[in-house]
Design a protein around this motif. Structure first.
Motif, PDB file in Angstrom:
ATOM      1  N   PRO A  20       0.815  -1.228   0.000  1.00 41.91           N
ATOM      2  CA  PRO A  20       0.000   0.000   0.000  1.00 41.91           C
ATOM      3  C   PRO A  20       0.846   1.276   0.000  1.00 41.91           C
ATOM      4  O   PRO A  20       0.588   2.199  -0.780  1.00 41.91           O
ATOM      5  CB  PRO A  20      -0.837  -0.121   1.279  1.00 41.91           C
ATOM      6  N   VAL A  21       1.887   1.316   0.828  1.00 43.73           N
ATOM      7  CA  VAL A  21       2.736   2.501   0.895  1.00 43.73           C
ATOM      8  C   VAL A  21       3.558   2.651  -0.380  1.00 43.73           C
ATOM      9  O   VAL A  21       3.752   3.769  -0.875  1.00 43.73           O
ATOM     10  CB  VAL A  21       3.638   2.460   2.145  1.00 43.73           C
ATOM     11  N   LEU A  22       4.024   1.558  -0.950  1.00 43.40           N
ATOM     12  CA  LEU A  22       4.795   1.645  -2.194  1.00 43.40           C
ATOM     13  C   LEU A  22       3.946   2.188  -3.339  1.00 43.40           C
ATOM     14  O   LEU A  22       4.425   3.000  -4.135  1.00 43.40           O
ATOM     15  CB  LEU A  22       5.375   0.279  -2.563  1.00 43.40           C
ATOM     16  N   ARG A  23       2.700   1.778  -3.410  1.00 45.08           N
ATOM     17  CA  ARG A  23       1.807   2.308  -4.458  1.00 45.08           C
ATOM     18  C   ARG A  23       1.501   3.780  -4.234  1.00 45.08           C
ATOM     19  O   ARG A  23       1.447   4.562  -5.177  1.00 45.08           O
ATOM     20  CB  ARG A  23       0.532   1.488  -4.519  1.00 45.08           C
ATOM     21  N   LEU A  24       1.302   4.153  -2.973  1.00 49.04           N
ATOM     22  CA  LEU A  24       1.078   5.567  -2.654  1.00 49.04           C
ATOM     23  C   LEU A  24       2.301   6.385  -3.034  1.00 49.04           C
ATOM     24  O   LEU A  24       2.181   7.443  -3.661  1.00 49.04           O
ATOM     25  CB  LEU A  24       0.770   5.728  -1.160  1.00 49.04           C
ATOM     26  N   ARG A  25       3.473   5.917  -2.681  1.00 47.80           N
ATOM     27  CA  ARG A  25       4.714   6.634  -2.986  1.00 47.80           C
ATOM     28  C   ARG A  25       4.869   6.841  -4.486  1.00 47.80           C
ATOM     29  O   ARG A  25       5.214   7.927  -4.945  1.00 47.80           O
ATOM     30  CB  ARG A  25       5.918   5.870  -2.444  1.00 47.80           C
ATOM     31  N   LYS A  26       4.609   5.798  -5.263  1.00 44.58           N
ATOM     32  CA  LYS A  26       4.744   5.890  -6.718  1.00 44.58           C
ATOM     33  C   LYS A  26       3.833   6.977  -7.287  1.00 44.58           C
ATOM     34  O   LYS A  26       4.249   7.779  -8.124  1.00 44.58           O
ATOM     35  CB  LYS A  26       4.432   4.540  -7.361  1.00 44.58           C
ATOM     36  N   ARG A  27       2.591   7.016  -6.833  1.00 40.02           N
ATOM     37  CA  ARG A  27       1.645   8.031  -7.319  1.00 40.02           C
ATOM     38  C   ARG A  27       2.035   9.426  -6.846  1.00 40.02           C
ATOM     39  O   ARG A  27       1.938  10.389  -7.600  1.00 40.02           O
ATOM     40  CB  ARG A  27       0.230   7.708  -6.852  1.00 40.02           C
ATOM     41  N   LEU A  28       2.487   9.554  -5.590  1.00 43.12           N
ATOM     42  CA  LEU A  28       2.886  10.869  -5.078  1.00 43.12           C
ATOM     43  C   LEU A  28       4.083  11.420  -5.844  1.00 43.12           C
ATOM     44  O   LEU A  28       4.142  12.613  -6.136  1.00 43.12           O
ATOM     45  CB  LEU A  28       3.243  10.794  -3.589  1.00 43.12           C
ATOM     46  N   MET A  29       5.043  10.562  -6.161  1.00 37.45           N
ATOM     47  CA  MET A  29       6.254  11.034  -6.826  1.00 37.45           C
ATOM     48  C   MET A  29       5.987  11.504  -8.251  1.00 37.45           C
ATOM     49  O   MET A  29       6.771  12.266  -8.804  1.00 37.45           O
ATOM     50  CB  MET A  29       7.331   9.945  -6.823  1.00 37.45           C
ATOM     51  N   SER A  30       4.878  11.071  -8.835  1.00 39.99           N
ATOM     52  CA  SER A  30       4.549  11.518 -10.193  1.00 39.99           C
ATOM     53  C   SER A  30       3.642  12.747 -10.174  1.00 39.99           C
ATOM     54  O   SER A  30       3.248  13.239 -11.226  1.00 39.99           O
ATOM     55  CB  SER A  30       3.888  10.385 -10.981  1.00 39.99           C
ATOM     56  N   ALA A  31       3.323  13.244  -8.988  1.00 37.63           N
ATOM     57  CA  ALA A  31       2.447  14.410  -8.840  1.00 37.63           C
ATOM     58  C   ALA A  31       3.254  15.598  -8.325  1.00 37.63           C
ATOM     59  O   ALA A  31       4.266  15.420  -7.649  1.00 37.63           O
ATOM     60  CB  ALA A  31       1.318  14.086  -7.861  1.00 37.63           C
ATOM     61  N   PRO A  32       2.788  16.812  -8.617  1.00 36.12           N
ATOM     62  CA  PRO A  32       3.510  17.986  -8.111  1.00 36.12           C
ATOM     63  C   PRO A  32       3.320  18.158  -6.605  1.00 36.12           C
ATOM     64  O   PRO A  32       2.332  17.695  -6.035  1.00 36.12           O
ATOM     65  CB  PRO A  32       2.885  19.153  -8.880  1.00 36.12           C
ATOM     66  N   PRO A  33       4.289  18.825  -5.943  1.00 35.97           N
ATOM     67  CA  PRO A  33       4.139  19.107  -4.514  1.00 35.97           C
ATOM     68  C   PRO A  33       2.819  19.820  -4.229  1.00 35.97           C
ATOM     69  O   PRO A  33       2.361  20.642  -5.023  1.00 35.97           O
ATOM     70  CB  PRO A  33       5.333  20.019  -4.204  1.00 35.97           C
ATOM     71  N   GLY A  34       2.201  19.446  -3.111  1.00 37.23           N
ATOM     72  CA  GLY A  34       0.927  20.032  -2.729  1.00 37.23           C
ATOM     73  C   GLY A  34      -0.279  19.219  -3.163  1.00 37.23           C
ATOM     74  O   GLY A  34      -1.393  19.461  -2.714  1.00 37.23           O
ATOM     75  N   THR A  35      -0.064  18.241  -4.027  1.00 29.96           N
ATOM     76  CA  THR A  35      -1.152  17.391  -4.495  1.00 29.96           C
ATOM     77  C   THR A  35      -1.621  16.479  -3.375  1.00 29.96           C
ATOM     78  O   THR A  35      -0.820  15.936  -2.625  1.00 29.96           O
ATOM     79  CB  THR A  35      -0.693  16.523  -5.686  1.00 29.96           C
TER      80      THR A  35
END
Length: 87
Positions: A20-35
Motif C-alpha cells: 500500500p505505501v509503495l503504491r502511494l509513494r509511486k503516485r505521489l512522486m509523479s504528482a507535483p508538490p501540494g497534491t
C-alpha cells in the motif's frame, strides 16, 4: 494545496505491507508538490506505515478515516521535497 479529482486515489485493498505505501509513494512522486491523494487500504499495518511514510518522506497525512469492513482511507498531501527513507 492542489485539489485532486475524484479518481485520484490509490486502491490498495487486499494488499499487505509494504505494497500500500509503495503504491502511494509511486503516485505521489509523479504528482507535483501540494497534491493530495487518497489511499484506501485494508492492511491493518497501514495505520502505522502511512503516518511513518509521511513523516520520513516530508509529506502530510491530512486525514485518516474508517470506511468500515476493515478499510481505511488516508488523505496524504505531497510535501515540497521528498527526503529519502532511512531504515
Amino acid at each position: 494545496m492542489i485539489e485532486t479529482e475524484p479518481g485520484d486515489e490509490v486502491d490498495a485493498r487486499g494488499l499487505l505491507c509494504p505494497l500500500p505505501v509503495l503504491r502511494l509513494r509511486k503516485r505521489l512522486m509523479s504528482a507535483p508538490p501540494g497534491t493530495r491523494l487518497r489511499l484506501i487500504a485494508t492492511d491493518p499495518a497501514a495505520v502505522v506505515d502511512v503516518p511513518h511514510f509521511c513523516a520520513e518522506g516530508g509529506h502530510v497525512m491530512v486525514e485518516m478515516r474508517d470506511l468500515g469492513d476493515g478499510a481505511r482511507e488516508f488523505t496524504v498531501e505531497r510535501g515540497q521535497v521528498s527526503r529519502p527513507a532511512t531504515r
